[in-house]
Design an enzyme around this catalytic site. Structure first.
Site, PDB file in Angstrom:
ATOM      1  N   ASN A 125       0.859  -1.177   0.000  1.00 45.99           N
ATOM      2  CA  ASN A 125       0.000   0.000   0.000  1.00 45.99           C
ATOM      3  C   ASN A 125       0.901   1.235   0.000  1.00 45.99           C
ATOM      4  OD1 ASN A 125      -1.761   2.225   1.003  1.00 45.99           O
ATOM      5  ND2 ASN A 125      -3.263   0.567   1.067  1.00 45.99           N
ATOM      6  N   ALA A 126       0.570   2.203  -0.825  1.00 46.54           N
ATOM      7  CA  ALA A 126       1.411   3.389  -1.007  1.00 46.54           C
ATOM      8  C   ALA A 126       1.137   4.492   0.015  1.00 46.54           C
ATOM      9  CB  ALA A 126       1.218   3.939  -2.424  1.00 46.54           C
TER      10      ALA A 126
END
Length: 172
Positions: A42-43
């Site tokens: 997840n960024a």
């Protein structure tokens, strides 16, 4: 396996928050590690680290403290819902129990803008938080999801889009 109930986390917020980032509901990976945006791909944390100048690989408590120090609150639209797996599309809308966003605004009166982490969060918000609530009176911006499932944008494109969060914090 049925439709397991996913229970969200407490808000990551303090009275100094000026913006609120809303997700939909924690993923399976997030629930397993007990952290917002806990999936390793997840960024969210890498983006926040770049925007606010902290180490996105630091201990979770340090990342949370850095985000709060920057004036960013984090929560989800749904306090709980049935959802098999992690995809937002699998959230069973009739089972959504919304979070008390107006209560959060009372505890964090400086919040002046809401940012949605993806379209599902924005849609759930519109469906489950009535138009006459205080939270619905704030300006709101939908941003591209930081989820690894949202692979149509590269990291740098997501980072560019999310810069509005830093801009709003700095203008507060």
């Amino acid at each position: 396996m049925g439709n397991p109930v996913v229970i969200g986390f407490a808000p990551l917020a303090d009275a100094t928050a000026s913006v609120l980032v809303l997700g939909s509901l924690p993923s399976v990976a997030s629930v397993l590690v007990g952290q917002y945006y806990g999936h390793p791909r997840n960024a969210f944390w890498p983006i926040m680290g770049r925007l606010f100048g902290f180490d996105a690989t630091a201990q979770y408590s340090e990342r949370c403290a850095a985000l709060q120090a920057a004036g960013v609150a984090v929560w989800d639209v749904a306090a709980q819902a049935q959802r098999p797996g992690s995809l937002d599309a699998a959230i069973r809308a009739p089972t959504v129990q919304p979070t008390d966003l107006d209560g959060l605004l009372r505890r964090c009166p400086g919040i002046g803008h809401v940012f949605f982490n993806g379209g599902a969060a924005a849609t759930l918000f519109r469906r489950h938080h009535p138009a006459d609530t205080d939270i619905r009176q704030l300006p709101a911006t939908r941003l591209p999801s930081t989820s690894p499932a949202h692979a149509s944008l590269r990291f740098e494109q997501k980072l560019t889009a999310w810069q509005v969060v830093r801009d709003r914090v700095q203008s507060s």
